[in-house]
Design an enzyme around this catalytic site. Structure first.
Site, mmCIF file in Angstrom:
data_model
loop_
_atom_site.group_PDB
_atom_site.id
_atom_site.type_symbol
_atom_site.label_atom_id
_atom_site.label_comp_id
_atom_site.label_asym_id
_atom_site.label_seq_id
_atom_site.Cartn_x
_atom_site.Cartn_y
_atom_site.Cartn_z
ATOM 1 N N ASP A 17 44.175 39.423 46.245
ATOM 2 C CA ASP A 17 44.816 38.291 46.918
ATOM 3 C C ASP A 17 45.382 37.382 45.847
ATOM 4 O O ASP A 17 44.642 36.850 45.008
ATOM 5 C CB ASP A 17 43.801 37.533 47.779
ATOM 6 C CG ASP A 17 44.427 36.321 48.454
ATOM 7 O OD1 ASP A 17 45.168 36.500 49.436
ATOM 8 O OD2 ASP A 17 44.172 35.191 47.983
ATOM 9 N N GLU A 70 49.004 42.185 48.822
ATOM 10 C CA GLU A 70 49.772 41.592 49.912
ATOM 11 C C GLU A 70 51.257 41.918 49.736
ATOM 12 O O GLU A 70 51.779 41.884 48.622
ATOM 13 C CB GLU A 70 49.592 40.074 49.916
ATOM 14 C CG GLU A 70 48.188 39.601 50.142
ATOM 15 C CD GLU A 70 48.071 38.124 49.873
ATOM 16 O OE1 GLU A 70 47.908 37.357 50.834
ATOM 17 O OE2 GLU A 70 48.139 37.749 48.699
ATOM 18 N N CYS A 88 33.110 31.102 58.726
ATOM 19 C CA CYS A 88 33.450 31.643 60.037
ATOM 20 C C CYS A 88 32.802 30.806 61.135
ATOM 21 O O CYS A 88 31.589 30.535 61.100
ATOM 22 C CB CYS A 88 32.997 33.093 60.137
ATOM 23 S SG CYS A 88 33.398 33.872 61.713
ATOM 24 N N ASP A 129 39.637 32.964 49.014
ATOM 25 C CA ASP A 129 40.500 33.995 48.440
ATOM 26 C C ASP A 129 39.790 35.342 48.379
ATOM 27 O O ASP A 129 40.412 36.394 48.569
ATOM 28 C CB ASP A 129 40.957 33.575 47.049
ATOM 29 C CG ASP A 129 41.858 32.349 47.076
ATOM 30 O OD1 ASP A 129 42.505 32.134 48.117
ATOM 31 O OD2 ASP A 129 41.910 31.610 46.071
#
Length: 396
Positions: A182, A266, A349, A359
Site C-alpha cells: 500500500d 494498487e 473495525c 496502511d
C-alpha cells in the site's frame, strides 16, 4: 548502468561543447517539424536532415569543430522521437534548454566507435569522440554486449555516463509467498507483513537551508552570478534528495523481488492524481496550494518509480489490484465503513473491533486480491461470493 564521470577541466569544456552541438541540432530539427502544417510539404526526415547537417558543417566553423558522430546521433534520436509520437506512445518532441538538457548519446560498435576499459579497482575510463579517455568511478562490470552510452550533466553540475544494458529479472524464492504493498504519503510503502517503509528525504537542517536559499533566489537579480550560485546550491540539495529516493527504490524493489513470488500493488492512476488544481482564468481551482503540496508529496514518495522497478525486476510476478475501499475494509471480518479508519494511521473495525495500522490493513486487503466491482461487492479475483438475494420480478 550509470557511473559518475570524473572529467578534467579541459575535458569538461569539450563535453559541454558536445552537449551544445547535440542540443543545437535537435532544436533545428524540432523547428523544422513545428513549421509543418496540413497542406504543406512534409517535414524533412533523417536522410535530408543529415545532408543539411553535412552542408552546414562545411559552411560554419562552430558545428564543424564538433563531433559529427554526436550531431548525427542527435538527428537519429529526434527521428525516433517523432516516430514514437506518431505511434501514440510518446509526446511530441519539444525544445531542449541549455542548463537543463545537457547530454548526448554515442551509438556504435565497441572497439571501433567507442571503447571502455578498467584502470584500477575503482576507476575506469570511457573513450568519447574528440575528448579522449574520460575517467569514471568503476563500481561493477560492464557487459560486452553494450552498444551505446549516454553522457549527461545534471543541474548540480555532476557528470554521469549511462551504458544501455537491460539487466536480467530477479528470480523469486519459490515459496509462493505473496505480499501486498500500500503506497501512501506519510508511509511511502506499507507491506502486508507489517513493515512500514519510508523514503529518506532531506534532513531538517537541509530543509531549512533549502528554504533560506529559495528566499535568497527570489531576491537575486536575474542573470547575475549570485543568482547562478544560489541555483547551483539549490540543485545540489535537490540532487541529494533525488539520489536518496532512487537508492531507496532500488533497494526496496530488489528486496521485494527476492523475498516474494507474487507482489500485489494498487492500480493507481498517478498521472491523474497529481494533475494541477489551478484550473483556468474563467474557472479557477480551489485549494490550489494544498493540492500542490499533496502532488509534491506523491512525487517525493516515489510511487511511480517503485512500481516501474518492480515490474522490471519481478517480471510477470506483479499484479495490479483495484484500490477502491481497501483502506475502509476490515481485513479480519470484511466489514466496510468509512468510520473504520479513525485517522491516517489508526484502523478500528466497528463490527469486530479489529485494530491495526491503517496502511497495513489496506496492504493485507491488497495481498488478498480483494477488489470492488461496479456492484460495490467486496470480492476476490474469482468473483463475488456475497451477493444478496435478488427479488423475483412479478412477470416471471
Amino acid at each position: 548502468m550509470r557511473f559518475r564521470l570524473q572529467p578534467t577541466p579541459a575535458q569538461e569544456a569539450a563535453l559541454l561543447e558536445h552537449c551544445a552541438h547535440a542540443r543545437f541540432v535537435w532544436n533545428l530539427a524540432c523547428e523544422q517539424h513545428l513549421h509543418w502544417r496540413p497542406g504543406r510539404a512534409s517535414a524533412p526526415g533523417y536522410t535530408e536532415q543529415s545532408r543539411q547537417l553535412t552542408e552546414a558543417r562545411k559552411e560554419f566553423a562552430w558545428p564543424a569543430a564538433g563531433s559529427q558522430t554526436v550531431q548525427q546521433q542527435a538527428l537519429r534520436d529526434f527521428a525516433q522521437a517523432v516516430a514514437n509520437f506518431f505511434a501514440g506512445t510518446h509526446r511530441r518532441p519539444t525544445w531542449r534548454k541549455a542548463g537543463f538538457h545537457e547530454g548526448f548519446r554515442i551509438v556504435g560498435r565497441r572497439g571501433a566507435h567507442w571503447d571502455v576499459r578498467r584502470l584500477s579497482r575503482k576507476v575506469g575510463a570511457v573513450w568519447v569522440p574528440k575528448v579522449g579517455w574520460v575517467r569514471f568511478r568503476w563500481s561493477r562490470r560492464i557487459p560486452e554486449t553494450v552498444k551505446s552510452f549516454r553522457v549527461k550533466r545534471d543541474r548540480a553540475g555532476r557528470w554521469h555516463v549511462c551504458f544501455a544494458v537491460i539487466p536480467p529479472a530477479i528470480d523469486g524464492p519459490g515459496t509462493d509467498a505473496i505480499v501486498g504493498v500500500d503506497r501512501g504519503v506519510a508511509v511511502s510503502a506499507a507491506l502486508s507483513t507489517g513493515e512500514l517503509l519510508t523514503v529518506p528525504g532531506l534532513r531538517d537542517s537541509e530543509t531549512g537551508r533549502l528554504r533560506r536559499l529559495q528566499r535568497r533566489l527570489a531576491r537575486a537579480t536575474r542573470g547575475s552570478n549570485r543568482r547562478m550560485q544560489v541555483k547551483t546550491a539549490i540543485a545540489w540539495l535537490k540532487a541529494r534528495e533525488t539520489d536518496r529516493r532512487k537508492d531507496w527504490v532500488e533497494k526496496t524493489s530488489t528486496d521485494l523481488a527476492r523475498r516474494f513470488d507474487l507482489i500485489r500493488l494498487e492500480d493507481l492512476k498517478i498521472g491523474a492524481m497529481v494533475r494541477s488544481a489551478r484550473g483556468t482564468i474563467a474557472a479557477p481551482g480551489v485549494n490550489v496550494r494544498a493540492k500542490a503540496g499533496l502532488n509534491h508529496s506523491i512525487h517525493a514518495a516515489g510511487w511511480g518509480q517503485l512500481a516501474a522497478r518492480l515490474g522490471q525486476k519481478a517480471a510477470d510476478r506483479v499484479e495490479k489490484i483495484h484500490p477502491a475501499y481497501t483502506s475502509q475494509t476490515c481485513h479480519a471480518c470484511g466489514h466496510r465503513a468509512a468510520d473504520n479508519r479513525e485517522s491516517q494511521a489508526v484502523f478500528r473495525c466497528r463490527a469486530c473491533g479489529h485494530t491495526d495500522h491503517a496502511d497495513v490493513n489496506a496492504a493485507r486487503n491488497i495481498a488478498a486480491g480483494r477488489a470492488v466491482t461496479a456492484r460495490g461487492a467486496l470480492q476476490p479475483l474469482g468473483g463475488a461470493m456475497n451477493r444478496e438475494p435478488q427479488p423475483v420480478p412479478s412477470y416471471v
